[in-house]
Write an enzyme that holds these catalytic residues in place. Sequence first.
Site, mmCIF file in Angstrom:
data_model
loop_
_atom_site.group_PDB
_atom_site.id
_atom_site.type_symbol
_atom_site.label_atom_id
_atom_site.label_comp_id
_atom_site.label_asym_id
_atom_site.label_seq_id
_atom_site.Cartn_x
_atom_site.Cartn_y
_atom_site.Cartn_z
ATOM 1 N N TYR A 46 6.034 1.329 -5.905
ATOM 2 C CA TYR A 46 5.410 2.615 -5.601
ATOM 3 C C TYR A 46 5.437 2.887 -4.097
ATOM 4 O O TYR A 46 5.832 3.973 -3.657
ATOM 5 C CB TYR A 46 3.967 2.609 -6.108
ATOM 6 C CG TYR A 46 3.233 3.909 -5.914
ATOM 7 C CD1 TYR A 46 3.437 4.978 -6.787
ATOM 8 C CD2 TYR A 46 2.330 4.083 -4.869
ATOM 9 C CE1 TYR A 46 2.756 6.183 -6.616
ATOM 10 C CE2 TYR A 46 1.648 5.271 -4.697
ATOM 11 C CZ TYR A 46 1.872 6.315 -5.570
ATOM 12 O OH TYR A 46 1.205 7.510 -5.394
ATOM 13 N N SER B 72 1.959 10.436 -0.956
ATOM 14 C CA SER B 72 0.796 9.558 -1.122
ATOM 15 C C SER B 72 0.420 9.049 0.253
ATOM 16 O O SER B 72 1.257 9.023 1.170
ATOM 17 C CB SER B 72 1.153 8.378 -2.029
ATOM 18 O OG SER B 72 0.169 7.358 -1.960
#
Length: 265
Positions: free
Chosen positions: A156, A143
Amino acid sequence: MVFTPRTAIVTGSDSGIGKATAVALAAAGMDVGITWHTDEAGAKDTAEEVRAQGRKSFTARLDTTDLPGCGEAIDQLAAELGGLDVFVNNSGTGDGKPFLDLDFATWKQTLDTNLNGAFVCLQHAAKIMVDAGREGRLIAVTSVHETQPRVGSAAYTASKHGLGGLMKVMALELGQYGITVNSVAPGEIATPMTDQTDEDPHQASRPGIPLGRPGDAREIAAVVAFLASPAASYVTGASWPVDGGMLQMGPQGGSHIVSTDWLEA
Protein backbone atom coordinates in the site's frame (compact mmCIF):
# COMPACT_ATOMS: atom_id res chain seq x y z
CA MET A 1 -12.34 33.19 -19.96
CA VAL A 2 -12.50 31.58 -16.50
CA PHE A 3 -12.43 27.81 -16.55
CA THR A 4 -15.81 26.55 -15.34
CA PRO A 5 -15.97 22.75 -15.04
CA ARG A 6 -19.20 21.11 -16.16
CA THR A 7 -18.30 17.42 -16.38
CA ALA A 8 -16.44 15.10 -14.02
CA ILE A 9 -15.62 11.45 -13.50
CA VAL A 10 -14.96 10.04 -10.02
CA THR A 11 -13.66 6.47 -9.86
CA GLY A 12 -14.68 4.20 -6.99
CA SER A 13 -17.66 6.46 -6.28
CA ASP A 14 -20.09 3.76 -5.13
CA SER A 15 -19.28 4.52 -1.46
CA GLY A 16 -17.06 6.43 0.95
CA ILE A 17 -14.82 9.23 -0.25
CA GLY A 18 -15.72 8.65 -3.91
CA LYS A 19 -19.44 8.92 -3.26
CA ALA A 20 -19.03 12.07 -1.16
CA THR A 21 -16.84 13.57 -3.90
CA ALA A 22 -19.32 12.82 -6.68
CA VAL A 23 -22.10 14.50 -4.71
CA ALA A 24 -19.89 17.52 -3.89
CA LEU A 25 -18.97 18.01 -7.56
CA ALA A 26 -22.62 17.74 -8.54
CA ALA A 27 -23.44 20.41 -5.96
CA ALA A 28 -20.77 22.55 -7.64
CA GLY A 29 -22.63 22.28 -10.96
CA MET A 30 -21.07 19.26 -12.67
CA ASP A 31 -22.55 16.24 -14.40
CA VAL A 32 -20.76 13.21 -12.97
CA GLY A 33 -19.61 9.84 -14.26
CA ILE A 34 -19.52 7.21 -11.52
CA THR A 35 -17.58 3.96 -11.47
CA TRP A 36 -18.00 0.85 -9.36
CA HIS A 37 -16.14 -2.44 -9.06
CA THR A 38 -18.37 -4.79 -7.03
CA ASP A 39 -21.10 -2.54 -5.62
CA GLU A 40 -23.40 -1.64 -8.51
CA ALA A 41 -26.24 -0.83 -6.10
CA GLY A 42 -24.00 1.67 -4.31
CA ALA A 43 -23.14 3.31 -7.63
CA LYS A 44 -26.84 3.65 -8.45
CA ASP A 45 -27.43 5.27 -5.07
CA THR A 46 -24.65 7.77 -5.78
CA ALA A 47 -26.13 8.49 -9.20
CA GLU A 48 -29.49 9.25 -7.61
CA GLU A 49 -27.86 11.68 -5.19
CA VAL A 50 -26.13 13.41 -8.12
CA ARG A 51 -29.43 13.68 -9.99
CA ALA A 52 -31.07 15.07 -6.86
CA GLN A 53 -28.67 18.01 -7.29
CA GLY A 54 -30.18 18.59 -10.74
CA ARG A 55 -27.21 17.12 -12.61
CA LYS A 56 -26.82 14.24 -15.06
CA SER A 57 -25.12 11.03 -13.99
CA PHE A 58 -23.82 7.93 -15.75
CA THR A 59 -22.34 4.76 -14.27
CA ALA A 60 -19.81 2.21 -15.50
CA ARG A 61 -18.04 -0.78 -14.02
CA LEU A 62 -14.31 -0.23 -13.59
CA ASP A 63 -11.74 -2.85 -12.58
CA THR A 64 -8.39 -1.11 -12.25
CA THR A 65 -6.59 -4.47 -12.30
CA ASP A 66 -7.87 -4.97 -15.86
CA LEU A 67 -4.81 -3.61 -17.60
CA PRO A 68 -4.78 -1.78 -19.88
CA GLY A 69 -8.47 -2.24 -20.62
CA CYS A 70 -9.69 -0.23 -17.63
CA GLY A 71 -9.16 2.99 -19.57
CA GLU A 72 -12.08 2.12 -21.82
CA ALA A 73 -14.51 2.85 -18.98
CA ILE A 74 -13.12 6.39 -18.75
CA ASP A 75 -13.52 6.88 -22.50
CA GLN A 76 -17.09 5.58 -22.32
CA LEU A 77 -18.15 7.86 -19.49
CA ALA A 78 -16.50 10.91 -21.06
CA ALA A 79 -18.42 10.24 -24.28
CA GLU A 80 -21.69 9.93 -22.38
CA LEU A 81 -20.97 13.13 -20.48
CA GLY A 82 -20.08 14.98 -23.66
CA GLY A 83 -16.61 15.89 -22.43
CA LEU A 84 -14.37 15.73 -19.39
CA ASP A 85 -13.28 18.72 -17.32
CA VAL A 86 -12.42 17.03 -14.02
CA PHE A 87 -11.11 13.54 -13.36
CA VAL A 88 -10.76 12.22 -9.81
CA ASN A 89 -8.81 9.00 -9.39
CA ASN A 90 -10.23 7.61 -6.16
CA SER A 91 -10.28 3.83 -6.67
CA GLY A 92 -7.96 2.03 -4.31
CA THR A 93 -7.42 -0.90 -1.99
CA GLY A 94 -5.26 -1.95 0.95
CA ASP A 95 -3.98 -5.30 2.13
CA GLY A 96 -2.38 -4.77 5.55
CA LYS A 97 0.23 -7.49 5.12
CA PRO A 98 3.71 -7.11 6.69
CA PHE A 99 6.63 -7.26 4.28
CA LEU A 100 7.81 -10.76 5.24
CA ASP A 101 4.28 -12.17 4.92
CA LEU A 102 3.47 -10.38 1.67
CA ASP A 103 2.94 -12.79 -1.22
CA PHE A 104 3.55 -11.62 -4.77
CA ALA A 105 -0.09 -12.01 -5.84
CA THR A 106 -1.23 -9.61 -3.13
CA TRP A 107 1.62 -7.22 -3.90
CA LYS A 108 0.65 -7.19 -7.58
CA GLN A 109 -3.06 -6.72 -6.93
CA THR A 110 -2.43 -3.74 -4.66
CA LEU A 111 0.03 -2.15 -7.10
CA ASP A 112 -2.27 -2.79 -10.06
CA THR A 113 -5.28 -1.31 -8.28
CA ASN A 114 -3.60 1.72 -6.72
CA LEU A 115 -0.88 2.60 -9.21
CA ASN A 116 -0.89 0.78 -12.56
CA GLY A 117 -4.64 1.11 -13.05
CA ALA A 118 -4.47 4.71 -11.88
CA PHE A 119 -1.80 5.43 -14.50
CA VAL A 120 -4.00 4.02 -17.28
CA CYS A 121 -7.11 5.91 -16.18
CA LEU A 122 -5.28 9.19 -15.60
CA GLN A 123 -3.60 8.96 -18.99
CA HIS A 124 -6.91 8.34 -20.76
CA ALA A 125 -8.46 11.29 -18.93
CA ALA A 126 -5.49 13.54 -19.72
CA LYS A 127 -5.59 12.68 -23.42
CA ILE A 128 -9.30 13.51 -23.57
CA MET A 129 -8.59 16.91 -22.00
CA VAL A 130 -5.62 17.65 -24.27
CA ASP A 131 -7.57 16.66 -27.39
CA ALA A 132 -10.42 18.97 -26.33
CA GLY A 133 -7.98 21.90 -26.25
CA ARG A 134 -9.22 23.40 -23.01
CA GLU A 135 -8.24 23.44 -19.37
CA GLY A 136 -8.79 20.52 -17.04
CA ARG A 137 -8.31 19.20 -13.55
CA LEU A 138 -6.69 15.86 -12.63
CA ILE A 139 -6.93 14.92 -8.96
CA ALA A 140 -5.80 11.73 -7.21
CA VAL A 141 -6.91 10.61 -3.79
CA THR A 142 -3.67 9.23 -2.37
CA SER A 143 -3.03 8.86 1.38
CA VAL A 144 -0.88 10.28 4.14
CA HIS A 145 1.22 7.21 3.29
CA GLU A 146 2.04 8.88 0.00
CA THR A 147 4.79 10.57 1.99
CA GLN A 148 5.09 8.55 5.21
CA PRO A 149 5.51 4.78 5.59
CA ARG A 150 3.53 2.60 7.96
CA VAL A 151 4.38 -0.76 9.49
CA GLY A 152 2.37 -3.57 7.88
CA SER A 153 1.58 -1.79 4.65
CA ALA A 154 4.47 -2.45 2.29
CA ALA A 155 2.45 -2.74 -0.92
CA TYR A 156 0.00 0.00 0.00
CA THR A 157 2.75 2.45 0.96
CA ALA A 158 4.75 1.66 -2.18
CA SER A 159 1.70 2.18 -4.39
CA LYS A 160 0.79 5.50 -2.77
CA HIS A 161 4.39 6.75 -2.91
CA GLY A 162 4.36 5.87 -6.60
CA LEU A 163 1.04 7.55 -7.29
CA GLY A 164 2.17 10.73 -5.54
CA GLY A 165 5.32 10.83 -7.65
CA LEU A 166 3.37 10.18 -10.83
CA MET A 167 1.07 13.12 -10.11
CA LYS A 168 4.02 15.47 -9.64
CA VAL A 169 5.53 14.49 -13.00
CA MET A 170 2.13 14.92 -14.65
CA ALA A 171 1.88 18.41 -13.18
CA LEU A 172 5.19 19.33 -14.82
CA GLU A 173 4.25 17.94 -18.21
CA LEU A 174 0.57 18.91 -18.47
CA GLY A 175 0.75 22.50 -17.29
CA GLN A 176 1.42 23.62 -20.85
CA TYR A 177 -2.10 22.45 -21.73
CA GLY A 178 -3.75 24.34 -18.88
CA ILE A 179 -4.32 21.13 -16.92
CA THR A 180 -3.66 21.22 -13.20
CA VAL A 181 -2.64 18.04 -11.38
CA ASN A 182 -2.97 17.66 -7.62
CA SER A 183 -3.33 15.03 -4.92
CA VAL A 184 -5.45 14.87 -1.79
CA ALA A 185 -3.90 12.75 0.95
CA PRO A 186 -6.44 11.53 3.52
CA GLY A 187 -5.58 10.27 6.96
CA GLU A 188 -7.98 7.92 8.73
CA ILE A 189 -11.44 8.50 7.28
CA ALA A 190 -14.61 6.75 8.46
CA THR A 191 -15.51 4.71 5.35
CA PRO A 192 -16.22 1.08 4.41
CA MET A 193 -12.50 0.64 3.66
CA THR A 194 -11.69 1.26 7.34
CA ASP A 195 -14.68 -0.78 8.57
CA GLN A 196 -16.41 2.37 9.82
CA THR A 197 -19.35 2.48 7.40
CA ASP A 198 -21.93 3.65 9.93
CA GLU A 199 -19.61 5.32 12.43
CA ASP A 200 -19.97 9.01 13.25
CA PRO A 201 -16.34 10.20 13.19
CA HIS A 202 -17.19 13.09 15.49
CA GLN A 203 -18.07 10.60 18.23
CA ALA A 204 -14.97 8.41 17.82
CA SER A 205 -11.86 8.90 19.93
CA ARG A 206 -8.42 8.87 18.31
CA PRO A 207 -5.83 10.01 20.88
CA GLY A 208 -3.05 9.75 18.29
CA ILE A 209 -4.57 12.35 15.97
CA PRO A 210 -4.25 16.01 17.03
CA LEU A 211 -7.91 16.71 16.21
CA GLY A 212 -8.81 13.62 18.22
CA ARG A 213 -11.06 11.84 15.72
CA PRO A 214 -11.20 10.23 12.28
CA GLY A 215 -12.27 12.30 9.32
CA ASP A 216 -15.58 12.39 7.50
CA ALA A 217 -15.61 11.51 3.78
CA ARG A 218 -17.25 14.86 3.08
CA GLU A 219 -14.21 16.61 4.53
CA ILE A 220 -12.08 15.00 1.83
CA ALA A 221 -14.67 15.77 -0.83
CA ALA A 222 -14.65 19.45 0.09
CA VAL A 223 -10.92 19.73 -0.66
CA VAL A 224 -11.29 17.79 -3.92
CA ALA A 225 -14.12 20.14 -4.92
CA PHE A 226 -11.91 23.15 -4.22
CA LEU A 227 -9.08 21.76 -6.37
CA ALA A 228 -11.61 21.15 -9.16
CA SER A 229 -12.94 24.69 -8.96
CA PRO A 230 -11.94 27.92 -10.74
CA ALA A 231 -10.58 29.14 -7.38
CA ALA A 232 -7.71 26.62 -7.62
CA SER A 233 -6.55 27.76 -11.05
CA TYR A 234 -2.95 28.40 -9.89
CA VAL A 235 -2.56 25.26 -7.78
CA THR A 236 -0.71 22.35 -9.38
CA GLY A 237 1.82 19.72 -8.37
CA ALA A 238 0.64 19.86 -4.76
CA SER A 239 -0.41 17.19 -2.31
CA TRP A 240 -2.98 18.31 0.25
CA PRO A 241 -2.99 16.30 3.51
CA VAL A 242 -6.48 16.12 5.03
CA ASP A 243 -5.64 14.14 8.11
CA GLY A 244 -6.55 15.97 11.31
CA GLY A 245 -2.84 16.64 11.84
CA MET A 246 -1.80 12.97 11.69
CA LEU A 247 1.32 13.61 9.61
CA GLN A 248 2.68 15.88 12.32
CA MET A 249 2.84 12.81 14.58
CA GLY A 250 5.35 11.03 12.37
CA PRO A 251 4.96 7.90 10.24
CA GLN A 252 3.63 5.70 13.04
CA GLY A 253 1.14 8.28 14.30
CA GLY A 254 -2.60 8.00 14.16
CA SER A 255 -4.74 5.04 15.09
CA HIS A 256 -1.89 3.06 16.72
CA ILE A 257 -1.67 5.59 19.58
CA VAL A 258 -4.19 4.83 22.31
CA SER A 259 -3.50 7.57 24.87
CA THR A 260 -2.81 11.30 24.99
CA ASP A 261 0.46 10.90 26.92
CA TRP A 262 2.27 12.45 23.95
CA LEU A 263 0.63 15.79 24.82
CA GLU A 264 2.52 16.01 28.11
CA ALA A 265 5.65 18.15 28.00
